[in-house]
Design an enzyme around this catalytic site. Sequence first.
Site, PDB file in Angstrom:
ATOM      1  N   HIS B 216       7.834  60.092  52.979  1.00 12.18           N
ATOM      2  CA  HIS B 216       7.369  58.433  52.570  1.00 12.18           C
ATOM      3  C   HIS B 216       8.689  57.572  52.292  1.00 12.18           C
ATOM      4  O   HIS B 216       9.006  56.909  53.119  1.00 12.18           O
ATOM      5  CB  HIS B 216       6.236  58.324  51.747  1.00 12.18           C
ATOM      6  CG  HIS B 216       5.899  56.963  51.790  1.00 12.18           C
ATOM      7  ND1 HIS B 216       5.015  56.759  52.845  1.00 12.18           N
ATOM      8  CD2 HIS B 216       6.044  55.752  51.359  1.00 12.18           C
ATOM      9  CE1 HIS B 216       4.748  55.398  53.101  1.00 12.18           C
ATOM     10  NE2 HIS B 216       5.405  54.918  52.318  1.00 12.18           N
ATOM     11  N   TYR B 220      11.509  53.855  53.852  1.00 11.81           N
ATOM     12  CA  TYR B 220      12.080  52.805  53.308  1.00 11.81           C
ATOM     13  C   TYR B 220      13.598  52.910  53.494  1.00 11.81           C
ATOM     14  O   TYR B 220      14.236  51.848  53.497  1.00 11.81           O
ATOM     15  CB  TYR B 220      11.787  53.036  51.562  1.00 11.81           C
ATOM     16  CG  TYR B 220      10.451  52.529  51.467  1.00 11.81           C
ATOM     17  CD1 TYR B 220      10.158  51.147  51.305  1.00 11.81           C
ATOM     18  CD2 TYR B 220       9.410  53.405  51.559  1.00 11.81           C
ATOM     19  CE1 TYR B 220       8.747  50.761  51.234  1.00 11.81           C
ATOM     20  CE2 TYR B 220       7.998  52.925  51.545  1.00 11.81           C
ATOM     21  CZ  TYR B 220       7.651  51.521  51.188  1.00 11.81           C
ATOM     22  OH  TYR B 220       6.508  51.109  51.197  1.00 11.81           O
ATOM     23  N   HIS B 367      -0.433  52.801  62.263  1.00 12.14           N
ATOM     24  CA  HIS B 367       0.294  52.159  61.090  1.00 12.14           C
ATOM     25  C   HIS B 367       1.759  52.300  61.183  1.00 12.14           C
ATOM     26  O   HIS B 367       2.512  51.557  60.920  1.00 12.14           O
ATOM     27  CB  HIS B 367      -0.403  52.421  59.924  1.00 12.14           C
ATOM     28  CG  HIS B 367       0.589  52.579  58.580  1.00 12.14           C
ATOM     29  ND1 HIS B 367       0.699  51.402  57.896  1.00 12.14           N
ATOM     30  CD2 HIS B 367       1.378  53.584  57.788  1.00 12.14           C
ATOM     31  CE1 HIS B 367       1.550  51.602  57.098  1.00 12.14           C
ATOM     32  NE2 HIS B 367       1.909  52.930  56.748  1.00 12.14           N
ATOM     33  N   PHE B 368       2.133  53.666  61.224  1.00 15.20           N
ATOM     34  CA  PHE B 368       3.599  53.858  61.235  1.00 15.20           C
ATOM     35  C   PHE B 368       4.338  53.598  62.353  1.00 15.20           C
ATOM     36  O   PHE B 368       5.349  53.169  62.188  1.00 15.20           O
ATOM     37  CB  PHE B 368       3.825  55.272  60.629  1.00 15.20           C
ATOM     38  CG  PHE B 368       3.790  56.443  61.636  1.00 15.20           C
ATOM     39  CD1 PHE B 368       4.347  56.568  63.041  1.00 15.20           C
ATOM     40  CD2 PHE B 368       2.609  57.338  61.537  1.00 15.20           C
ATOM     41  CE1 PHE B 368       4.294  57.748  63.712  1.00 15.20           C
ATOM     42  CE2 PHE B 368       2.561  58.318  62.324  1.00 15.20           C
ATOM     43  CZ  PHE B 368       3.193  58.468  63.329  1.00 15.20           C
ATOM     44  N   HIS B 369       3.735  53.249  63.521  1.00 18.32           N
ATOM     45  CA  HIS B 369       4.301  52.588  64.508  1.00 18.32           C
ATOM     46  C   HIS B 369       4.595  51.150  64.347  1.00 18.32           C
ATOM     47  O   HIS B 369       5.779  50.536  64.681  1.00 18.32           O
ATOM     48  CB  HIS B 369       3.584  52.810  66.019  1.00 18.32           C
ATOM     49  CG  HIS B 369       4.037  54.307  66.419  1.00 18.32           C
ATOM     50  ND1 HIS B 369       3.229  55.390  66.147  1.00 18.32           N
ATOM     51  CD2 HIS B 369       4.862  54.542  67.683  1.00 18.32           C
ATOM     52  CE1 HIS B 369       3.918  56.426  66.849  1.00 18.32           C
ATOM     53  NE2 HIS B 369       4.876  55.807  67.600  1.00 18.32           N
ATOM     54  N   ARG B 430      -5.499  62.189  65.565  1.00 23.45           N
ATOM     55  CA  ARG B 430      -4.166  61.927  66.160  1.00 23.45           C
ATOM     56  C   ARG B 430      -3.545  63.517  66.604  1.00 23.45           C
ATOM     57  O   ARG B 430      -4.184  64.327  66.281  1.00 23.45           O
ATOM     58  CB  ARG B 430      -3.181  61.528  65.167  1.00 23.45           C
ATOM     59  CG  ARG B 430      -3.033  62.283  63.876  1.00 23.45           C
ATOM     60  CD  ARG B 430      -2.383  61.241  62.627  1.00 23.45           C
ATOM     61  NE  ARG B 430      -1.080  61.483  63.045  1.00 23.45           N
ATOM     62  CZ  ARG B 430       0.158  61.619  61.915  1.00 23.45           C
ATOM     63  NH1 ARG B 430      -0.293  61.714  60.562  1.00 23.45           N
ATOM     64  NH2 ARG B 430       1.054  61.776  62.042  1.00 23.45           N
ATOM     65  N   ARG B 431      -2.320  63.529  67.023  1.00 22.09           N
ATOM     66  CA  ARG B 431      -1.743  64.862  67.325  1.00 22.09           C
ATOM     67  C   ARG B 431      -2.770  65.433  68.361  1.00 22.09           C
ATOM     68  O   ARG B 431      -2.728  66.960  68.450  1.00 22.09           O
ATOM     69  CB  ARG B 431      -1.496  65.750  66.235  1.00 22.09           C
ATOM     70  CG  ARG B 431      -0.660  65.115  65.100  1.00 22.09           C
ATOM     71  CD  ARG B 431      -0.457  66.217  64.183  1.00 22.09           C
ATOM     72  NE  ARG B 431      -0.063  65.533  62.615  1.00 22.09           N
ATOM     73  CZ  ARG B 431      -0.758  65.521  61.673  1.00 22.09           C
ATOM     74  NH1 ARG B 431      -2.181  65.886  61.707  1.00 22.09           N
ATOM     75  NH2 ARG B 431      -0.344  64.907  60.689  1.00 22.09           N
TER      76      ARG B 431
END
Lengths: 283, 541
Positions: B216, B220, B367-369, B430-431
Amino acid sequence: MSETSPLTPGPIGSDHPASDRSWRIWTSVFIAGFVLVSLVIGFVILPWRSESGVDPFTAICRALGLPGSEKIPPDPGAAKASAPASNVTWTIETNRLLSNASAAKGTALAKDTCGACHGEDGKSTDPEQFPNLAGQSQAAIFKELADFQSGDRKSDIMAPIAQALTREQMADVAAYYAAQKPDDLRAADSAVMLKVDLLAREGDPKRGIPSCDSCHGPSRSGPEDAPLLLGQSAPYIEKQIGNFGSQTRHNDVFERMRTIAHQLTPEEAHALAIYYHGMPASN
Amino acid sequence: MTYRADRLILAHFGVAFAAFALAILLGAWQMTVRSGLEPAFTSPEAYFASVTAHGTIMGYVMPTLFIMGFGYFVSVTTLDRPLPSLRLAWAGFWLVIVGVAMALPAVFSGKATVLYTFYPPLTGSVFYYLGLVLVVVGSWFWVGLMIWAMAGWKKDNPGKPVPLAMYGNVANAFLWLWTTVGVAVELLFQVIPASLGWTQTIDIGLARTLFAWTLHPIVYFWLLPAYIVFYTIAPRAAGGRLYSDMMGRLSFLLLVLYSLPVGMHHLFMDPEHGTGFKFLQMMLTVLVTVPTLLTIFTIGASMEIAGRLRGGKGLFGWIGALPWDRPMVLATCLSFVLLGFGGFGGIINMSYGMNAMIHNTSWVTAHFHLIYGGTVVIMYFAIAYEFWPKLVGREPLSLKPIRLQLWMWAIGMVVTTFPWHILGLEGQPRRVATFDYTNPMIAHWQNWTIVSMIGGYILLTSGLLFVWNLLTLYRGAEADRQMHYAVAVYPPHRVPSALNGFDLCNGLVLFLMLMAYGYPVAQFFFIKDYPALVHRVDLGN
């Protein structure tokens, strides 16, 4: 900021040690307080309120991931499993035995003993009775041999042969046959109805039947001992499904195949056998 | 600005963006595979090798090199002194390069198809892991140099506030140091011994915990340069001033504190931890929204100052008065909008209960893209457009293709990731390489997958246009090589030591990490658990 601008000095901050100290204290107090509140909610209040039927101490232990004073009820499957389906376990020792096995050492044994029925190159002399072994997974061959030896799988022919072998010999001969080249086949999807093809590839969630391919397909993503099915003769496969369904064969760990075979209709078993009998890949 | 490190910075940026171009190409190809339009392209082995390469480059190679280059630039330009050791900086760079040269061939040869998140007990070629260790060790050289540079400056300027951009930069260096501890321990003590054949089992619970420790905060680490630029460049680019220097310092400090003890929200569905620790880390995750909201407020206020200085009137008139033709202003706005969508999705992910709806679905990928591509990388573009002219001394020929590129990237991100959100809510995992769209249950997924594939090609086009824009820069007119940062409305003359150094910050991080991870890691050493057998993907077992 590389260039400081001579504007009015701002009122922010100070080099006064007292101000530095209060910053340190209040930041730490806020963070420690936040953590404390979270801990009380997460470890005391929520477990206490949401876990019914256990004492508060146990509830808090559970939030930590510990059993606490709670008696863990015995696993209902444990008693039934007192006689295991198979004595083979996939421990590090078993895996090491298999990975240290030598196909070369297995050659003589395969030619002298196994080849008469299963073929020296792993192509069976009578595939309806004796399975093809060429390209079969080493773990699956090893497991069946060990089960014939221990009597977990019954066969008048295989029992005495397996009983004469050491575990190393089983691993070696399994490695030999795993290294033989099988016929170039693909599943005979055009020979069966679509629903059978779906059963093989996706299973039937309504009946709790997983896809056959998930364990027996090319990826073999299931348990180590699941054999590849493609290329076995249809009558042989159908007979084994029948044996699992009638509990005549019971060396499947966790009763996986008995549970599944029991639910298959005779027509499905027949069609699946044709499907995995396969057809030439070039077709 | 007397001192420069142009070649060093250009080397970092150059390799970062070359790797980036390769990775977006792979990304577009992956979407083509998932769309099911070209069954001939469909091989799960190639797909997962490609996903591994895409993730490795986008997760470890590109941002690390970019942030190192960014840090060197900020250090030299804000402190106006040379780097403490140019030789060590180059040594760090070459370690990263050697690491990449070890890791990527292992991935492309299919010997390390474990995805960039490793997923033990899957274990690939040792060269993959050793390569990544070298990338991290190389980046630690950068960490050391940044801390050293700030310490040297503070010694010569006692009592003066460290320039805000440099303060944020060193915050990121400390953040990265803390972040990498988890993955370094996992690789060195668990995964690499397994990949060398020294161990046959691996404790998955511990490995997943250590990886969550890293996974995580690493986001950041990627994000902080964007935040630094929001505070120290965007207000100047808009023609205004930074509303509050103090708010910037506070945000950087809080980001370091609250991004670290939160990784367990990736493990809500895992069995190896008690509910209490998951709850604690969820609560700490919520706090990460605080510095983000502070930033949105402060930058919004700074932009309003700029808009009003430019003659904007009324409640919203200042927005129209902003210089939207400037890439930095445009990128900041697009980044904020996409941060809004990505952050909204993130709040669902980090909620212990709601996470269960979308866990391991395409929603998470979306989300993470959105955060990575939409918020972070778009600012990397803007930073490159800002720094590159200073590094090579050339003006862009025209701002038009630059704005086009930024718009295409933002639109591409929306077109790619919004369908993933929808598909995730419908349960698409996913994956997964391919789906059987002939199955009526999931046939309608294909339409959305095709939409997101189109988004992937928009992104690819935009990425290539970015490279083109940088290359055409070399034909531009001579440019001013002096870097100017935004000045605060009230430039700080003194700031509390807590906001001018990292002693308190590191002490608090230590406390939070002990609370959040102390017991969850320690339990693996006294609770009876069952390690998993190692699966060697490079040996095919």
